[in-house]
Design an enzyme around this catalytic site. Structure first.
Site, mmCIF file in Angstrom:
data_model
loop_
_atom_site.group_PDB
_atom_site.id
_atom_site.type_symbol
_atom_site.label_atom_id
_atom_site.label_comp_id
_atom_site.label_asym_id
_atom_site.label_seq_id
_atom_site.Cartn_x
_atom_site.Cartn_y
_atom_site.Cartn_z
ATOM 1 N N ILE A 1 -14.827 -0.324 8.924
ATOM 2 C CA ILE A 1 -14.181 0.467 7.928
ATOM 3 C C ILE A 1 -14.984 0.072 6.572
ATOM 4 O O ILE A 1 -15.364 0.779 5.851
ATOM 5 C CB ILE A 1 -12.756 0.134 7.828
ATOM 6 N N ARG B 1 -8.275 -0.360 -7.618
ATOM 7 C CA ARG B 1 -9.022 0.826 -7.064
ATOM 8 C C ARG B 1 -7.749 1.934 -6.849
ATOM 9 O O ARG B 1 -7.865 3.128 -7.072
ATOM 10 C CB ARG B 1 -9.680 0.791 -5.740
ATOM 11 N N ARG C 1 -17.339 1.135 -1.674
ATOM 12 C CA ARG C 1 -15.850 1.994 -1.973
ATOM 13 C C ARG C 1 -15.885 3.075 -2.927
ATOM 14 O O ARG C 1 -15.316 3.266 -3.983
ATOM 15 C CB ARG C 1 -14.820 1.170 -1.976
ATOM 16 N N PRO C 2 -16.799 4.176 -2.703
ATOM 17 C CA PRO C 2 -16.635 5.445 -3.600
ATOM 18 C C PRO C 2 -15.427 6.194 -3.494
ATOM 19 O O PRO C 2 -14.522 5.976 -2.750
ATOM 20 C CB PRO C 2 -17.814 6.334 -2.893
ATOM 21 N N VAL C 3 -15.497 7.146 -4.450
ATOM 22 C CA VAL C 3 -14.047 7.792 -4.434
ATOM 23 C C VAL C 3 -14.433 9.392 -4.415
ATOM 24 O O VAL C 3 -13.792 10.345 -4.608
ATOM 25 C CB VAL C 3 -13.179 7.922 -5.723
ATOM 26 N N ASP C 4 -15.796 9.493 -3.982
ATOM 27 C CA ASP C 4 -16.226 11.034 -3.762
ATOM 28 C C ASP C 4 -15.300 11.802 -2.721
ATOM 29 O O ASP C 4 -15.128 12.943 -3.412
ATOM 30 C CB ASP C 4 -17.581 10.950 -3.103
ATOM 31 N N LEU C 5 -14.444 11.264 -2.023
ATOM 32 C CA LEU C 5 -13.469 12.157 -1.171
ATOM 33 C C LEU C 5 -12.337 12.488 -1.874
ATOM 34 O O LEU C 5 -11.824 13.783 -1.654
ATOM 35 C CB LEU C 5 -13.144 11.337 0.121
ATOM 36 N N ASN D 1 0.705 -1.397 -0.014
ATOM 37 C CA ASN D 1 0.094 0.038 0.071
ATOM 38 C C ASN D 1 1.076 1.314 0.023
ATOM 39 O O ASN D 1 0.312 2.215 -0.606
ATOM 40 C CB ASN D 1 -0.977 -0.061 1.054
HETATM 41 C C1 UD1 Z 1 -6.703 1.590 1.842
HETATM 42 C C2 UD1 Z 1 -5.735 0.418 1.650
HETATM 43 C C3 UD1 Z 1 -6.806 -0.783 2.036
HETATM 44 C C4 UD1 Z 1 -7.146 -0.530 3.602
HETATM 45 C C5 UD1 Z 1 -7.909 0.766 3.719
HETATM 46 C C6 UD1 Z 1 -8.467 0.937 5.015
HETATM 47 C C7 UD1 Z 1 -4.382 1.101 -0.105
HETATM 48 C C8 UD1 Z 1 -3.966 0.644 -1.692
HETATM 49 N N1 UD1 Z 1 -5.183 0.313 0.231
HETATM 50 O O1 UD1 Z 1 -7.697 1.536 0.987
HETATM 51 O O2 UD1 Z 1 -5.832 -1.897 2.033
HETATM 52 O O3 UD1 Z 1 -8.124 -1.455 3.621
HETATM 53 O O4 UD1 Z 1 -6.970 1.920 3.396
HETATM 54 O O5 UD1 Z 1 -7.115 1.123 5.981
HETATM 55 O O6 UD1 Z 1 -3.743 1.800 0.572
HETATM 56 N N2 UD1 Z 1 -14.389 6.049 1.503
HETATM 57 C C9 UD1 Z 1 -15.512 6.904 0.796
HETATM 58 N N3 UD1 Z 1 -15.240 7.870 -0.079
HETATM 59 C C10 UD1 Z 1 -13.956 7.834 -0.529
HETATM 60 C C11 UD1 Z 1 -12.852 7.286 -0.152
HETATM 61 C C12 UD1 Z 1 -13.106 6.221 0.777
HETATM 62 O O7 UD1 Z 1 -16.631 6.991 1.442
HETATM 63 O O8 UD1 Z 1 -13.918 8.585 -1.651
HETATM 64 C C13 UD1 Z 1 -14.720 5.034 2.314
HETATM 65 C C14 UD1 Z 1 -14.458 3.721 2.156
HETATM 66 O O9 UD1 Z 1 -15.590 3.139 1.682
HETATM 67 C C15 UD1 Z 1 -14.284 3.105 3.523
HETATM 68 C C16 UD1 Z 1 -13.460 4.283 4.114
HETATM 69 O O10 UD1 Z 1 -13.860 5.417 3.357
HETATM 70 O O11 UD1 Z 1 -15.293 2.892 4.165
HETATM 71 C C17 UD1 Z 1 -12.055 4.017 4.207
HETATM 72 O O12 UD1 Z 1 -11.541 3.638 3.117
HETATM 73 P P1 UD1 Z 1 -9.978 4.218 2.573
HETATM 74 O O13 UD1 Z 1 -9.289 4.603 3.963
HETATM 75 O O14 UD1 Z 1 -10.287 5.306 1.424
HETATM 76 O O15 UD1 Z 1 -9.463 2.960 2.082
HETATM 77 P P2 UD1 Z 1 -8.525 2.959 0.707
HETATM 78 O O16 UD1 Z 1 -7.675 4.092 0.519
HETATM 79 O O17 UD1 Z 1 -9.256 2.697 -0.457
#
Ligand code: UD1
Length: 422
Positions: A330, A94, A123-127, A23
């Site tokens: 999470i 992702r 797992r959206p990307v809105d943030l 990661n």
């Molecule tokens: C990263 C890790 C993954 C780990 C996760 C949580 C990498 C490549 N992957 O994933 O292995 O399980 O951190 O420690 O580093 N969310 C939103 N909107 C967004 C982004 C996230 O709602 O735009 C939500 C997700 O659905 C989730 C939460 O935020 O419920 C945390 O996700 P996030 O920390 O962003 O995980 P990743 O960066 O995708």
């Protein structure tokens, strides 16, 4: 599709080397897009996710030379000639969304496919998109792609996240380093991979303060230079292999392991009755007699217990004395390993984001299905201590995140082999 066959073989003893973090490497690689000068990463892990990120960067114009069997990645992005991250690559992983921030910062525009859902939740990307907007970008969603533009370049701004997101914090950092003026990221993720990214960006000339806390301040600079940076140790691989002697008994030293990377996890191992100590070359884990004790676990952002170790911890608790309650905070759908562990005789009750695991004396080998990366390794761990043979199907998930898993476990006495199938 390959399968892995594991046969319970008693205690494990010896040493396992820990690789660089997947990661961390996946967020360090897109940093090459920020500079015309070369960025070289050492201690890179040899994984299919890294190959996917390499393919994505190459498609944008980055030159990548892989040396020492993939342990060193020399990247040069002096000639970016494509600004579109195609669906065909992005859909595989992702983390591809992490090219958005640096492309926007350096080029002023980028088109990146939306990654879509995956097995462990929506797992959206809105943030990520909100962070880019806070830095002055205009976003347009069309045909499954994000079309992002920043006329005249990105501008410093306040990025205030409503929830902690590792990836969105990384994207915001990768964008803000070249934005004009000062940016502040509030409610930032504090994961060691974020700290590692900041160390690398600083080597490239970025001005950043506050990494490892929930507020990071970035003073944008006009240009970034080249750097050589070693990837931090993989705390998830570390935690996974720490569980092998915890489940099977014996004593294993994890070479390159660091306590500060796995603090909350070690507290739970201690409560379960597993001995963990710092040793000359890393961390040594041992269990010699008696059953493990049940413990309750809640996943949280760092420094809490990592969601990426929840499935493996469940494998340990399947044979612990008493009932453990695991709460997944999470991701909404991250207990797919539970029905597979039940096929091996585990007693698990899942209700929404909570799993109650009542320990049984011994698990029994069975054919099981790997559903995601961490779930697949939890089934291998369970199989190591089960009676008889466990066949783990669909192991391509495993190759995304664990290098040479059979070699590393065989070296400490496990009976594990891969069956290649056409
Ligand atoms: C990263 C890790 C993954 C780990 C996760 C949580 C990498 C490549 N992957 O994933 O292995 O399980 O951190 O420690 O580093 N969310 C939103 N909107 C967004 C982004 C996230 O709602 O735009 C939500 C997700 O659905 C989730 C939460 O935020 O419920 C945390 O996700 P996030 O920390 O962003 O995980 P990743 O960066 O995708």
């Amino acid at each position: 599709m390959d399968r892995i066959v594991v046969t319970g073989n008693g205690q494990l003893n010896g040493q396992i080397p820990i690789a660089g973090a997947k990661n961390a490497c996946l967020t360090l690689m897109p940093a090459t897009l920020l500079s015309e000068e070369p960025l070289t990463l050492t201690n890179a892990p040899r994984l299919s996710d890294i190959a996917t990120m390499s393919a994505l960067l190459r498609s944008l114009g980055t030159e990548i030379t892989s040396m020492q069997g993939g342990k060193v990645l020399a990247m040069s992005s002096h000639g970016i000639d494509n600004h579109k991250a195609d669906y065909e690559i992005v859909r595989k992983m992702r983390a591809s969304i992490l090219v958005l921030g640096p492309m926007l910062a350096r080029e002023g525009h980028a088109v990146v496919s939306l990654p879509g859902g995956c097995a462990i939740g929506a797992r959206p990307v809105d943030l990520h998109l909100r962070a880019m907007e806070a830095l002055g970008a205009e976003m347009d969603l069309r045909d499954g792609y994000v079309h992002a533009t920043a006329k005249g370049g990105l501008k410093g701004g306040i990025v205030d996240f409503p929830i902690v997101s590792v990836g969105a914090t990384e994207n915001a950092l990768l964008a803000a380093v070249l934005a004009k003026g000062t940016s502040v990221i509030r409610n930032a993720a504090r994961e060691p991979e974020i700290v590692d990214l900041v160390h690398c960006l600083r080597r490239m000339g970025a001005q950043i303060e506050g990494e490892g806390t929930s507020e990071i301040t970035i003073q944008g600079v006009d240009r970034l230079g080249g750097a050589t940076h070693p990837v931090v140790a993989d705390r998830i691989e570390l935690g996974t292999y720490m569980l092998a002697p915890a489940i099977c008994g014996g004593e294993v030293e994890l070479l390159g392991g660091r306590m500060d990377l796995v603090g909350a996890f070690c507290e739970k191992l201690d409560a379960a009755g597993i001995t963990v100590r710092e040793s000359e070359n890393g961390i040594t884990v041992s269990r010699h007699n008696g059953r493990t004790q049940a413990v309750d676990v809640t996943t949280e952002p760092f420094p809490g217990f990592p969601t990426d170790l929840q499935a493996q911890m469940m494998a340990l608790l399947c044979t612990a004395e008493g009932t453990s309650v695991l709460e997944e905070k999470i991701f909404e759908n991250r207990f797919m390993h539970a029905p597979e562990l039940q096929r091996m005789g585990a007693s698990i009750d899942v209700h929404g984001g909570t799993a109650r695991v009542t320990g049984v004396e011994k698990l029994k080998g069975a054919p099981v299905m790997a559903t995601d990366l961490r779930a697949s390794v939890s089934l291998i761990l369970a199989g190591l201590a089960a009676e008889g043979e466990t066949i783990v199907n669909r192991v391509y998930h495993l190759d995304r995140g664990y290098e040479h898993v059979e070699d590393k476990l065989s070296a400490v006495g496990a009976k594990i082999e891969r069956i290649h199938e056409a």
